[in-house]
Design a protein around this motif. Structure first.
Motif, PDB file in Angstrom:
ATOM      1  N   PHE A 182     -27.186   3.406   6.555  1.00 45.57           N
ATOM      2  CA  PHE A 182     -26.770   4.859   7.573  1.00 45.57           C
ATOM      3  C   PHE A 182     -27.918   5.063   9.195  1.00 45.57           C
ATOM      4  CE2 PHE A 182     -24.508   7.965   3.630  1.00 45.57           C
ATOM      5  CZ  PHE A 182     -24.157   6.630   3.735  1.00 45.57           C
ATOM      6  N   ILE A 194     -13.557   2.551  -6.490  1.00 39.20           N
ATOM      7  CA  ILE A 194     -14.016   3.081  -4.835  1.00 39.20           C
ATOM      8  C   ILE A 194     -14.756   2.038  -4.022  1.00 39.20           C
ATOM      9  CG2 ILE A 194     -15.768   5.535  -3.711  1.00 39.20           C
ATOM     10  CD1 ILE A 194     -16.299   6.344  -6.487  1.00 39.20           C
ATOM     11  N   ILE A 232     -14.568  10.128   7.264  1.00 40.22           N
ATOM     12  CA  ILE A 232     -13.492  10.847   5.761  1.00 40.22           C
ATOM     13  C   ILE A 232     -14.018  10.116   4.836  1.00 40.22           C
ATOM     14  CG2 ILE A 232     -10.847  10.415   5.050  1.00 40.22           C
ATOM     15  CD1 ILE A 232      -9.900  10.640   7.259  1.00 40.22           C
ATOM     16  N   ALA A 233     -14.630   8.947   5.113  1.00 42.26           N
ATOM     17  CA  ALA A 233     -15.130   8.531   3.509  1.00 42.26           C
ATOM     18  C   ALA A 233     -16.299   9.372   3.342  1.00 42.26           C
ATOM     19  CB  ALA A 233     -15.622   6.968   4.195  1.00 42.26           C
ATOM     20  N   LEU A 234     -16.900   8.856   4.072  1.00 47.00           N
ATOM     21  CA  LEU A 234     -18.595   9.888   4.551  1.00 47.00           C
ATOM     22  C   LEU A 234     -18.014  11.295   3.907  1.00 47.00           C
ATOM     23  CD1 LEU A 234     -20.279   9.313   7.833  1.00 47.00           C
ATOM     24  CD2 LEU A 234     -21.376   8.475   4.897  1.00 47.00           C
ATOM     25  N   HIS A 235     -17.224  12.294   4.062  1.00 42.89           N
ATOM     26  CA  HIS A 235     -17.326  13.441   3.957  1.00 42.89           C
ATOM     27  C   HIS A 235     -16.803  13.442   2.467  1.00 42.89           C
ATOM     28  CE1 HIS A 235     -15.352  17.625   3.225  1.00 42.89           C
ATOM     29  NE2 HIS A 235     -16.451  17.885   3.961  1.00 42.89           N
ATOM     30  N   PRO A 262      -4.448  11.920  -3.889  1.00 44.46           N
ATOM     31  CA  PRO A 262      -3.428  12.699  -3.075  1.00 44.46           C
ATOM     32  C   PRO A 262      -2.490  10.833  -2.401  1.00 44.46           C
ATOM     33  CG  PRO A 262      -5.616  11.292  -2.331  1.00 44.46           C
ATOM     34  CD  PRO A 262      -5.601  11.640  -3.419  1.00 44.46           C
ATOM     35  N   MET A 277     -22.260   2.930   1.491  1.00 44.42           N
ATOM     36  CA  MET A 277     -21.703   3.392   0.168  1.00 44.42           C
ATOM     37  C   MET A 277     -21.182   3.049  -0.926  1.00 44.42           C
ATOM     38  SD  MET A 277     -18.849   6.021   3.054  1.00 44.42           S
ATOM     39  CE  MET A 277     -17.950   5.332   3.822  1.00 44.42           C
ATOM     40  N   PHE A 310      -3.720  13.864   4.299  1.00 45.60           N
ATOM     41  CA  PHE A 310      -2.718  11.994   4.410  1.00 45.60           C
ATOM     42  C   PHE A 310      -1.202  12.397   5.151  1.00 45.60           C
ATOM     43  CE2 PHE A 310      -3.282   9.076   1.190  1.00 45.60           C
ATOM     44  CZ  PHE A 310      -2.773   8.517   1.476  1.00 45.60           C
ATOM     45  N   LEU A 349      -9.095  15.336   9.963  1.00 44.93           N
ATOM     46  CA  LEU A 349     -10.274  15.098   9.406  1.00 44.93           C
ATOM     47  C   LEU A 349     -10.693  16.826   9.381  1.00 44.93           C
ATOM     48  CD1 LEU A 349     -12.430  14.128   9.482  1.00 44.93           C
ATOM     49  CD2 LEU A 349     -13.532  13.909  11.576  1.00 44.93           C
ATOM     50  N   ILE A 380      -8.969  17.330   5.592  1.00 40.31           N
ATOM     51  CA  ILE A 380     -10.300  17.489   4.574  1.00 40.31           C
ATOM     52  C   ILE A 380     -11.427  18.212   3.698  1.00 40.31           C
ATOM     53  CG2 ILE A 380     -11.378  15.230   4.122  1.00 40.31           C
ATOM     54  CD1 ILE A 380      -9.899  13.771   4.794  1.00 40.31           C
ATOM     55  N   PHE A 428       0.448  -1.465   0.117  1.00 39.79           N
ATOM     56  CA  PHE A 428      -0.169   0.643  -0.219  1.00 39.79           C
ATOM     57  C   PHE A 428       1.128   1.126   0.319  1.00 39.79           C
ATOM     58  CE2 PHE A 428      -3.006   3.535   1.922  1.00 39.79           C
ATOM     59  CZ  PHE A 428      -3.597   3.334   1.263  1.00 39.79           C
ATOM     60  N   PHE A 463     -17.957  11.760  -0.231  1.00 38.06           N
ATOM     61  CA  PHE A 463     -18.891  11.156  -0.421  1.00 38.06           C
ATOM     62  C   PHE A 463     -20.462  12.548   0.146  1.00 38.06           C
ATOM     63  CE2 PHE A 463     -17.489   6.663  -0.376  1.00 38.06           C
ATOM     64  CZ  PHE A 463     -19.185   6.663  -1.457  1.00 38.06           C
ATOM     65  N   TYR A 464     -20.239  13.499   0.972  1.00 39.68           N
ATOM     66  CA  TYR A 464     -21.224  14.263   1.039  1.00 39.68           C
ATOM     67  C   TYR A 464     -20.318  15.860   0.309  1.00 39.68           C
ATOM     68  CZ  TYR A 464     -22.394  18.368   3.240  1.00 39.68           C
ATOM     69  OH  TYR A 464     -23.113  20.051   3.589  1.00 39.68           O
ATOM     70  N   SER A 465     -19.419  15.798  -0.262  1.00 40.36           N
ATOM     71  CA  SER A 465     -18.300  16.578  -1.298  1.00 40.36           C
ATOM     72  C   SER A 465     -18.626  16.154  -2.866  1.00 40.36           C
ATOM     73  CB  SER A 465     -17.345  17.166  -0.590  1.00 40.36           C
ATOM     74  OG  SER A 465     -16.193  16.069  -0.594  1.00 40.36           O
ATOM     75  N   ARG A 520     -16.450  14.607  -3.832  1.00 39.62           N
ATOM     76  CA  ARG A 520     -15.676  14.107  -4.664  1.00 39.62           C
ATOM     77  C   ARG A 520     -14.758  12.820  -3.968  1.00 39.62           C
ATOM     78  NH1 ARG A 520     -12.358  17.014  -8.107  1.00 39.62           N
ATOM     79  NH2 ARG A 520     -11.021  15.296  -8.108  1.00 39.62           N
ATOM     80  N   PRO A 521     -15.427  11.649  -3.770  1.00 36.48           N
ATOM     81  CA  PRO A 521     -15.367  10.079  -3.407  1.00 36.48           C
ATOM     82  C   PRO A 521     -13.735   9.391  -3.444  1.00 36.48           C
ATOM     83  CG  PRO A 521     -16.851   9.479  -4.704  1.00 36.48           C
ATOM     84  CD  PRO A 521     -16.335  11.212  -5.177  1.00 36.48           C
ATOM     85  N   GLU A 522     -12.865   9.788  -4.466  1.00 38.80           N
ATOM     86  CA  GLU A 522     -11.924   8.748  -4.815  1.00 38.80           C
ATOM     87  C   GLU A 522     -10.531   9.158  -3.406  1.00 38.80           C
ATOM     88  OE1 GLU A 522     -13.724  11.181  -6.381  1.00 38.80           O
ATOM     89  OE2 GLU A 522     -12.597  12.442  -7.780  1.00 38.80           O
ATOM     90  N   PHE A 523     -11.218   9.959  -2.593  1.00 39.89           N
ATOM     91  CA  PHE A 523      -9.316  10.181  -1.762  1.00 39.89           C
ATOM     92  C   PHE A 523      -9.722   8.899  -0.484  1.00 39.89           C
ATOM     93  CE2 PHE A 523     -11.191  14.344  -3.324  1.00 39.89           C
ATOM     94  CZ  PHE A 523      -9.857  14.259  -4.710  1.00 39.89           C
ATOM     95  N   LEU A 524     -10.368   7.848  -0.946  1.00 41.68           N
ATOM     96  CA  LEU A 524     -10.801   7.294   0.509  1.00 41.68           C
ATOM     97  C   LEU A 524      -9.112   6.275   0.768  1.00 41.68           C
ATOM     98  CD1 LEU A 524     -13.529   5.363  -0.551  1.00 41.68           C
ATOM     99  CD2 LEU A 524     -13.559   6.801   1.047  1.00 41.68           C
ATOM    100  N   ASP A 525      -8.434   6.590   0.409  1.00 41.77           N
ATOM    101  CA  ASP A 525      -7.006   6.287   0.197  1.00 41.77           C
ATOM    102  C   ASP A 525      -6.679   6.897   1.969  1.00 41.77           C
ATOM    103  OD1 ASP A 525      -6.235   4.971  -1.820  1.00 41.77           O
ATOM    104  OD2 ASP A 525      -4.852   6.207  -2.782  1.00 41.77           O
ATOM    105  N   ILE A 526      -6.967   7.658   2.385  1.00 40.67           N
ATOM    106  CA  ILE A 526      -7.212   8.593   3.422  1.00 40.67           C
ATOM    107  C   ILE A 526      -7.063   7.594   4.776  1.00 40.67           C
ATOM    108  CG2 ILE A 526      -6.158  10.739   4.688  1.00 40.67           C
ATOM    109  CD1 ILE A 526      -7.414  12.117   2.320  1.00 40.67           C
ATOM    110  N   TYR A 538     -26.408  11.444   3.640  1.00 36.57           N
ATOM    111  CA  TYR A 538     -24.301  12.270   4.349  1.00 36.57           C
ATOM    112  C   TYR A 538     -24.717  13.070   4.984  1.00 36.57           C
ATOM    113  CZ  TYR A 538     -23.814   9.428  -0.382  1.00 36.57           C
ATOM    114  OH  TYR A 538     -24.134   8.759  -0.876  1.00 36.57           O
TER     115      TYR A 538
END
Lengths: 142, 88, 106, 156, 137, 193, 497
Positions: free
Chosen positions: C13, C64, B44-47, A33, C55, F56, F44, F47, A21, B49-51, B53-59, B2
Motif C-alpha cells: 500500500f 475476491i 471502491i476496492a479499498l473501501h 449488487p 488486497m 452500481f 463513490l 458506496i 460480465f 476492505f475498509y468497511s 464487506r469486500p465482496e462488492f468488487l463488481d462495482i 486501509y
C-alpha cells in the motif's frame, strides 16, 4: 477509429467478456449488487463500444433495429406476463408465490424472470437511444 | 492501514481534480478524468476492505469499464466530430 | 501469520500510495499532455498493481481475489489503449510536444 | 470453429471463477450465457487471430512476469523524474519486427504500459514513441522489448 | 458532537448542491445546460435519500451468515434505483428534444429561440399567413 | 465511526467543488466532463453510504450512459454556451429561498446514522426478515425491488420503454423521404375532402 | 374467469392500456394500431364502469400488489374519490381515441403512427396509475410515465409547427423539476415517518406535530404537484404545450392531465394531511385561496387578449383550474364536492371545445386564430352547434353542465366564506363570456376571408357530439355527478369538521 489497430484489437478482445460480465451481473443480482438495470446497461455498453469503434452501420448490422425494437417490447411483455400469469393462477398481480411449487421457489422464479425482462428492455432501449442519437441527421441549421 | 490508503487516494484525487478544473487542453481533462476513474476504482476496492464487506468488487469492474468506454467516446467525438460515422 | 500479511500489505500500500500521489503531482507539474500521459500511466500501472497486490495478499484464495485480478487485468488492458488514443489524437490535432525530436517523426 | 470452442471454454472458465454459486440453475444459465456470447462474437466476426490470440498463450506467463519487472523499474524511474524535475521529453521512431497486427499491438501497448514511454502513432511497422527523458528512450531503442514480443508471438 | 456537526454539514452541502442544480435549470438560458442542471439536481436528491438510509457502523443490505449484523436501510436504495432510471429517461428525452430544436432553429439559446418564435407568431397572427408552407406546396 | 462521516464530508465537499466549477464553465465539452465526474464521485459516495446497488446503477447509468448520450448529442450542438447574465436575479433568489427552507428544516431531520430513528424501525426490519425467510435471497435490495415493490420496478421499466419509444419517434421523424410524405398527405387530404 | 376479472379490476384498469401499448409499437399497419388502441381504451372504459359499480357496493377497494400487505408492498386504493378521475380519464380517452382516427395521421405523418399510439396509451395508463395508487413513491413513477409520454406527444406537433418542440421541452423541464420537488417532499416525510404508504403516512403524521421537516416536506410535495396541475404562478408550461400539440393530443391532455394532478392535490391536502391541522388551514387560506382567485382573473384576462384560439382555451383552462383549487381551498364538504363536480364538468367542456376547435383547424390547415375562423361556422353546422353548446357550458349558463358546477361552487362559498368570493366567481364567469363571444362572433357573423369547401366528416364529429350530449345531459340531470362528488367529499373531509 477502426483503422487504429490498438483500438480495434482491444475492442475485439473485450467485446465477448463484457457481455459475459453483463450477463453475470444479470443472473447474480440475487446474491450481490446488480440486477436487470445494471446488466442491461453493461450489455448495451458493449454494443455501444462496438458501434463507436467500428462505426454505426456495422453496429446496426450486428444488431438490426427491428430486432432491437422487438426485444425492447419483449422485456416489458415478459415482466407484465409474469404478473398476469400470477393473476391467472388466482393471486394478485406480480405475486410470485404461486409460480413455483413452494412460495420460496416461486419467488425465485418470479424474480429471475422479472429481472430478465428488465435487463432485456433496458439494454435494448439504451442501444436504441445510442443509435438514434449517434445516427441523427440534422435537417436544417447546423 | 486501509484508511491511510484511502487518504492517499483522496489526496491524489484532489490533485487530479485540480488538473481537471485547470486543464489547458481538453486532452488534459480527458486524461485527468481517466486517472480519476482509476483512483475511484481503487477507492471502491479499498473501501470494501475498509468497511469489512469486500465482496462488492463488481462495482469496481463496472466502473473501470464505464471509464474506458466514456474516454473512448470522448476521443471518438474529438476525432470524427460525431459518435456515429467513421470518417477517415 | 496475520502480522506478516499485514506488513506485506502495508508495504504494498505504501508503494502504491507513493506512486499515485507522485503520479497526481506529475499530472499537475509536467508541462504538456504528452508528458502528463506518463504520470497518468504511473497511476494506472504502479498504483493499481500495488494496491491490488496488497488486497490480494489480504484476501487469500477466494472469489475476491479473482475479482481483484480481473480488475487488474482490465485496467492493464485498457489503460494503454486510452493513453495511446489520447496521445494519438493530440498528435493528430497538431499539438506539438515539448522537447526534442530525434530524426524524422511520423 | 475450434476457436469458437476455445472462446467458449475461456468464457465458461471466467464465469465459473466469478460466479461462486454452483447451483444447477446458475451454472446452466452460465453455459447459456457463454454460448450466447460466442454466438454474438461469431456474428460480429470477432473470432479470429486478433479477437482471440491463442498463439500467445504458451509463453504468456513468462512475458507478463518480465513486463511487470519492466513496469516496476520504469515506475521508479518516472517517479524519480517527476520528483527531481529531470525531464527532457523526446519523440522518435522505432521499428517493430513482428509479423501480425496483434503482436504489434502487444508491443505498442507494452511500450505505453511502461510509464515513461508512450506510443503516439502507429504506421504499419513503425511506431512513433514519446519518452519522458532520454534514458527511457534508450530503453526502447535497445529493442529488447521488441525481441521479447517477437518471441511471444512464436513462429506464427 | 463532531459526528452531529458532520451530519449537519452533509445535509447542508447536499441542499446547496440541489439548489445549484435547480439554479442551472431555471437560471440558465442554454437548453443543454438546463438538462445538465436537472441531472445535478436529481443526483443531489438521490444523495439526500441515501443519506437517510445510512446507519452508522452498518454494512450494505446484503445478507451474510452472521445473524446479528446491522444492515443499512434498503428501502431508500430501491427508491433511488427507480429514480435514477427515471432520471436517465428524462435526460434522454430532453436531449432528443434539444437536438430537434437545434436542427429546426439553429440555436439552443432560449433568447434566440423566443425571438424567432415571437417574429413568427406575430407574422402568423397579424397577417394570417399560411403557416405550414411545406405542407401545402 | 467518525471516519465514515469524515469520508462522506470530504466527498460531499469535492462534489460541491465540481458543482461550482459547473456553474462557472461555459464550454459544453467541459460541462459534460464535469457532469460525468460529478456522477462518478456521487457513485463513490453511495458506496460509502452502503448503497452498493445504487452505486452500481449510478456508475453505469448516471456516469456511463448519460455521458455517452450527452456526447452523442453534443456532436450536433453548438460548442459554446452564450454568456447571458440578464434576468438571473429571480431564479437565484428563489433557489436561495428554497435552499434556506431546506437548511432550516434540517434541524428536525433525523441525525445521520442513528439506528433509532423511525425510518429504520418501521417497515425495514420486516423486509430484512422476509428477505431471509420468505424470499430466500441474500440481496435485500433485489428482493424489495423485484418482489415487495415489484410494481415500482414495472413502472420503471415502462418509463424506460416510454423514453425509448419517444426518442425513436422524435429522432426518426427527420429522416423520412420528404417526397413520400407529401404524396401521402395529399392522399389523406383527398380522402377527407 | 369472471372471478379473476372482478378481483383484479383495480390493476386491470391500468394494465390494459399499459400492456396494449407494448404490443402496439410492433404493429406496422396504422389502421390496426388505431383499432387496438380503440379496443384498449374501450376495455378500460368498461372496466372503469365496472369498478364504479364495485365501489358503490364496497365503498373502498384495496388491492395489494404482489400480495404483500400494504405498508410492505404497494397498494392500490380505489374509493369513491379516486373513481371520479378514473372515470374522467377513461371516458375522455375513449372519445379522443375515436376523434384521433382522422386527425392523427394528418398531424404527425403516417410513418410513426403506431409508436405515437403506443405513447398515447402510455400517457393514459400513466394518468390512471397516478390516481389509483396509494403509495407516495409509486405515484412519482406513474407521474413520470404520463409526463414523458405526453411530452413526446406534444413534441409530435413539430410536424406542423416547430414551436411544438420548444413547448415540449419546457413542459419536460418544468415537469421534471416539479416531479423532483415532489420527490424531495416525499423524502422529507419519509425520513420522519419511515413509510411511503399514504394511509400509513397519514396515520403516522398525526402523531408528529410542529416538526420543521414535516412543514418543508408538505410544502415541497404541494409545490411539485402544483407545477404539474398548472396552478396559477406555476402554469407557464401549459398554454404553449396545449396549443402546439397535435389536435387529438391537446384534447386528451386538456381534458385529463391536469385533472389527475388536481386529484392528487386534493389527496395530499385532505387525505395524507388533515384538514384540522393548522398547517393545512393556513396553506389553504393564505396561499391557495389567493392564488386561485388570481388564476381565475389572470387566466380569463389573458384569454380575452389572445388571438390564437388553442392558446385562448389553454388560458381559460388556467382560470378553470383556479375555480377548482378555489373550491378545494375553502375546505368544507360542500366546496370540495363542488370542486369535484367542476373537475368532471371541465373535462367535458374543455374536451368538447378543443375537439370542436381542432376539427375546424383540421380543415383550415392553418394556425387557428380568430381571423382565420371567420365564417367557418356556417359551413360546419354540426361542429359549430356543439361548439356553441360547450361554450355556453363553459360560461355557466343554465341547462348546461357548467351551470351545475358554478351553482354548487357559489352555494358552497356563500355558506362559508361570505359573499365576496361568490361575487368574484360570478364576475370572472361573466368575463369569460367576452372571449367566448369573440369566437362565436368570428365563426358565425363574419364572412369567410377565403373560400374553403368543407365537408364535415362523421368520424371527426361523432365524439364531439357525444361529449356535447353529455354536457347538456349533465346540465339537466346532474344527480350522478353530484352524488358521487358529495360521496367523495365526505370521504376526503371525513368527520373532522
Amino acid at each position: 477509429m477502426h483503422k487504429n489497430p490498438i483500438l480495434r484489437v482491444c475492442t475485439k478482445i473485450l467485446f465477448a467478456p463484457i457481455i459475459l460480465f453483463g450477463l453475470y451481473v444479470q443472473f447474480h443480482g440475487d446474491f450481490g449488487p446488480g440486477g436487470g438495470f445494471q446488466a442491461g446497461v453493461i450489455v448495451a455498453s458493449a454494443f455501444i463500444l462496438y458501434s463507436i469503434v467500428f462505426g454505426l452501420d456495422k453496429g446496426k448490422e450486428l444488431f438490426p433495429s427491428n430486432v432491437n425494437l422487438f426485444l425492447l417490447t419483449l422485456g416489458g411483455i415478459i415482466y407484465g406476463g409474469v404478473g398476469i400469469t400470477s393473476m391467472f393462477l388466482g393471486e394478485e398481480f406480480l405475486s410470485y408465490n404461486v409460480l413455483g411449487s413452494s412460495p420460496q421457489s416461486g419467488q425465485h422464479i418470479g424474480i429471475l424472470l422479472v429481472e430478465f425482462g428488465v435487463g432485456l428492455t433496458v439494454s435494448n432501449v439504451m442501444i436504441a437511444l445510442f443509435n438514434a442519437f449517434a445516427g441523427f441527421k440534422s435537417g436544417k441549421g447546423n | 492501514m486501509y484508511l491511510a490508503a484511502l487518504i492517499a487516494c483522496g489526496i491524489s484525487g484532489i490533485l487530479i481534480l485540480v488538473r481537471i478544473i485547470l486543464g489547458k487542453t481538453t486532452f488534459d481533462r480527458i486524461l485527468a478524468i481517466n486517472s480519476l476513474g482509476t483512483i475511484i476504482v481503487l477507492g471502491i476496492a479499498l473501501h470494501g476492505f475498509y468497511s469489512g464487506r469486500p465482496e462488492f468488487l463488481d462495482i469496481a469492474i463496472v466502473y473501470a469499464l464505464i471509464n474506458f468506454i466514456g474516454t473512448i467516446a470522448v476521443l471518438k467525438l474529438f476525432s470524427t466530430g460525431s459518435l456515429g460515422d467513421i470518417q477517415k | 501469520m496475520e502480522l506478516v500479511k499485514d506488513i506485506i500489505t502495508g508495504v504494498f500500500f505504501f508503494i502504491g500510495s507513493m506512486s499515485i500521489i507522485i503520479g497526481a503531482c506529475g499530472l499537475i507539474k509536467l508541462p504538456d499532455v504528452f508528458s502528463r500521459i506518463h504520470a497518468a500511466g504511473m497511476i494506472d500501472t504502479g498504483g493499481t498493481a500495488f494496491f491490488l497486490l496488497g488486497m490480494i495478499v489480504q484476501s487469500g484464495w477466494s472469489l475476491i481475489t479473482v475479482k481483484l485480478v480481473l480488475i487488474g487485468v482490465f485496467i492493464f488492458f485498457t489503460s494503454p489503449v486510452t493513453s495511446h488514443v489520447t496521445a494519438n489524437l493530440a498528435r493528430e490535432k497538431k499539438l506539438t510536444p515539448v522537447g526534442k525530436k530525434i530524426g524524422k517523426v511520423l | 470453429m475450434i476457436k469458437s470452442f476455445w472462446l467458449f471454454v475461456i468464457l465458461l472458465g471466467l464465469w465459473l471463477l466469478m460466479s461462486g454459486h454452483y447451483s444447477v440453475l446458475i451454472t446452466s444459465l452460465g453455459v447459456v450465457s457463454c454460448a450466447f456470447c460466442v454466438y454474438l462474437a461469431r456474428r460480429a466476426k470477432l473470432i479470429d487471430n486478433e479477437g482471440l490470440p491463442l498463439f500467445f498463450f504458451p509463453r504468456l506467463i513468462n512475458y507478463i512476469l518480465w513486463l511487470f519487472k519492466e513496469i516496476f523499474n520504469s515506475n521508479v524511474g518516472t517517479g524519480k523524474a517527476i520528483i527531481t524535475g529531470n525531464i527532457s521529453p523526446e519523440i522518435f521512431i522505432v521499428k517493430s519486427s513482428q509479423n501480425t497486427d496483434v503482436a504489434r499491438v502487444t508491443y505498442a501497448n507494452s511500450i505505453t504500459l511502461t510509464p515513461g514511454t508512450v506510443t503516439t502513432k502507429i504506421n504499419k511497422n513503425e511506431f512513433e514513441v514519446h519518452a519522458l527523458n532520454s534514458s527511457f528512450g534508450d530503453d526502447v531503442r535497445r529493442n529488447l522489448m521488441d525481441r521479447k514480443v517477437k518471441w511471444l508471438e512464436g513462429n506464427n | 458532537m463532531i459526528s452531529s456537526a458532520m451530519g449537519i454539514w452533509n445535509y447542508c452541502i447536499v441542499f446547496i448542491l440541489m439548489m445549484i442544480g435547480l439554479f442551472l435549470v431555471i437560471g440558465r438560458k442554454n437548453f443543454l445546460k438546463k438538462i445538465v442542471g436537472l441531472t445535478i439536481f436529481q443526483t443531489s436528491v438521490f444523495l439526500l435519500y441515501i443519506t437517510f438510509g445510512k446507519i452508522t457502523g452498518a454494512t450494505p443490505p446484503i445478507l451474510n451468515e452472521a445473524l446479528d449484523t446491522v444492515y443499512s436501510n434498503p428501502l431508500p436504495h430501491v427508491l433511488i434505483l427507480t429514480a435514477i432510471v427515471v432520471g436517465v429517461a428524462t435526460t434522454a428525452l430532453g436531449l432528443s428534444l434539444v437536438l430537434r430544436i437545434n436542427s429546426e432553429y439553429g440555436s439552443i439559446e432560449e433568447d434566440d429561440i423566443s425571438a424567432q418564435d415571437l417574429v413568427e407568431y406575430h407574422d402568423e397572427i397579424e397577417t394570417s399567413k399560411e403557416f405550414n408552407t411545406k405542407f401545402i406546396k | 465511526m467518525i471516519s465514515e462521516l469524515l469520508i462522506n464530508a470530504f466527498l460531499v465537499t469535492v462534489m460541491l467543488a465540481i458543482a461550482i466549477a459547473l456553474l462557472k464553465t461555459r464550454t459544453v465539452i467541459f460541462t459534460v466532463i464535469l457532469t460525468s465526474a460529478y456522477s462518478l464521485v456521487a457513485a463513490l459516495m453511495f458506496i460509502t453510504l452502503d448503497a452498493v446497488d445504487v452505486a452500481f446503477t449510478e456508475a453505469s447509468v448516471g456516469a456511463g450512459i448519460s455521458t455517452i448520450l450527452f456526447l452523442a448529442a453534443m456532436a450536433y450542438l453548438p460548442k459554446k454556451e452564450e454568456e447571458n447574465f440578464s434576468n438571473q436575479f429571480l431564479p437565484a433568489l428563489s433557489c436561495i429561498i428554497l435552499g434556506a427552507i431546506l437548511i432550516w428544516c434540517s434541524y428536525d431531520l433525523p441525525e445521520i446514522g442513528l439506528i433509532s430513528s423511525p425510518i429504520h424501525q418501521h417497515i425495514v426490519p420486516d423486509y430484512i426478515l422476509g428477505s431471509r425467510n420468505d424470499i430466500g435471497i441474500p440481496n435485500i435490495v433485489t428482493s424489495v425491488l423485484a418482489s415487495y415493490r415489484g410494481y415500482d420496478t414495472f413502472g420503471e421499466t415502462i418509463v424506460v420503454f416510454t423514453a425509448g419509444v419517444a426518442v425513436l419517434v422524435l429522432l426518426q421523424n427527420n429522416k423520412k423521404n420528404p417526397k413520400n410524405t407529401k404524396s401521402k398527405i395529399n392522399k389523406i387530404d383527398k380522402k377527407v375532402g | 374467469m369472471i372471478d379473476i376479472l372482478i378481483n383484479n379490476l383495480p390493476i386491470l384498469v391500468v394494465l390494459c392500456p399499459l400492456m396494449m401499448s407494448l404490443f402496439v409499437v410492433l404493429i406496422s399497419n396504422n389502421f390496426v394500431s388505431w383499432l387496438l388502441t380503440l379496443f384498449a381504451t374501450l376495455v378500460t372504459f368498461i372496466l372503469s364502469i365496472l369498478l364504479f359499480q364495485e365501489v358503490q357496493i364496497h365503498t373502498s377497494i384495496s388491492y395489494a400488489l404482489g400480495n404483500w400487505m400494504p405498508p410492505l408492498g404497494i397498494e392500490y386504493v380505489i374509493d369513491k374519490v379516486s373513481i371520479i378521475p378514473i372515470i374522467i380519464i377513461s371516458s375522455i380517452s375513449l372519445l379522443s381515441t375515436i376523434f384521433s382516427y382522422k386527425l392523427m395521421p394528418f398531424d404527425i405523418g403516417e410513418s410513426s403512427i403506431s409508436k405515437v399510439y403506443s405513447l398515447w396509451l402510455l400517457a393514459i395508463a400513466g394518468l390512471i396509475g397516478l390516481v389509483t395508487t396509494g403509495d407516495a413513491f409509486n405515484l412519482f413513477v406513474f407521474l413520470e410515465i404520463s409526463s414523458l409520454a405526453s411530452v413526446a406527444l406534444v413534441a409530435m406537433g413539430a410536424k406542423k409547427d416547430k414551436q411544438a418542440l420548444v413547448a415540449a421541452y419546457n413542459y419536460l423541464i418544468i415537469g421534471a423539476v416539479g416531479a423532483t420537488l415532489y420527490v424531495i417532499g416525499v423524502g422529507l416525510l419519509y425520513s420522519i415517518t419511515g413509510t411511503l404508504n399514504m394511509e400509513d403516512l397519514s396515520d403516522r403524521l398525526k402523531e408528529i406535530d410542529n416538526n420543521r421537516a414535516l412543514i418543508a416536506g408538505f410544502g415541497f410535495m404541494i409545490t411539485g404537484i402544483m407545477v404539474k396541475a398548472a396552478v396559477f404562478p406555476l402554469h407557464i408550461w401549459l398554454p404553449r404545450a396545449y396549443s402546439y400539440a397535435p389536435s387529438a393530443v391537446s384534447v386528451l391532455l386538456a381534458a385529463t392531465a391536469t385533472k389527475a394532478s388536481l386529484y392528487i392535490l386534493a389527496r395530499i391536502l385532505f387525505s395524507i394531511f388533515d384538514i384540522s391541522n393548522d398547517l393545512i388551514l393556513n396553506t389553504l387560506n393564505y396561499i391557495i385561496l389567493p392564488l386561485s382567485i388570481l388564476a381565475m382573473f389572470a387566466g380569463t384576462i389573458m384569454a380575452i387578449f389572445e388571438k390564437d384560439i388553442k392558446r385562448l382555451l389553454a388560458h381559460s383552462s388556467i382560470a378553470q383550474i383556479g375555480y377548482i383549487t378555489l373550491a378545494f381551498s375553502i375546505g368544507t364538504k360542500a366546496s370540495v364536492a363542488a370542486g369535484f363536480i367542476h373537475m368532471f364538468n371541465h373535462a367535458l367542456i374543455k374536451g368538447g371545445l378543443f375537439m370542436a376547435i381542432t376539427s375546424i383547424g383540421y380543415y383550415l390547415q392553418k394556425r387557428i386564430t380568430i381571423n382565420n375562423l371567420s365564417g367557418l361556422g356556417k359551413q360546419m353546422p354540426v361542429t359549430f352547434f356543439c361548439f356553441i353548446l360547450c361554450s355556453l357550458s363553459l360560461a355557466g349558463l343554465p341547462l348546461t353542465a357548467g351551470f351545475i358546477s358554478k351553482l354548487y361552487l357559489i352555494k358552497a362559498t356563500l355558506s362559508s366564506e361570505g359573499i365576496w368570493i361568490a361575487f368574484l366567481i360570478l364576475f370572472s364567469s361573466a368575463l369569460s363570456l367576452i372571449y367566448l363571444w369573440k369566437m362565436i362572433e368570428a365563426l358565425w357573423m363574419r364572412e369567410p376571408s377565403e373560400k374553403i369547401v368543407i365537408n364535415e366528416n362523421p368520424f371527426v364529429y361523432i365524439s364531439l357530439l357525444i361529449i356535447t350530449f353529455f354536457n347538456v345531459y349533465f346540465g339537466l340531470d346532474a344527480s350522478l355527478i353530484v352524488n358521487s362528488s358529495i360521496d367523495a367529499a365526505n370521504i376526503l373531509i371525513g368527520d373532522t369538521k
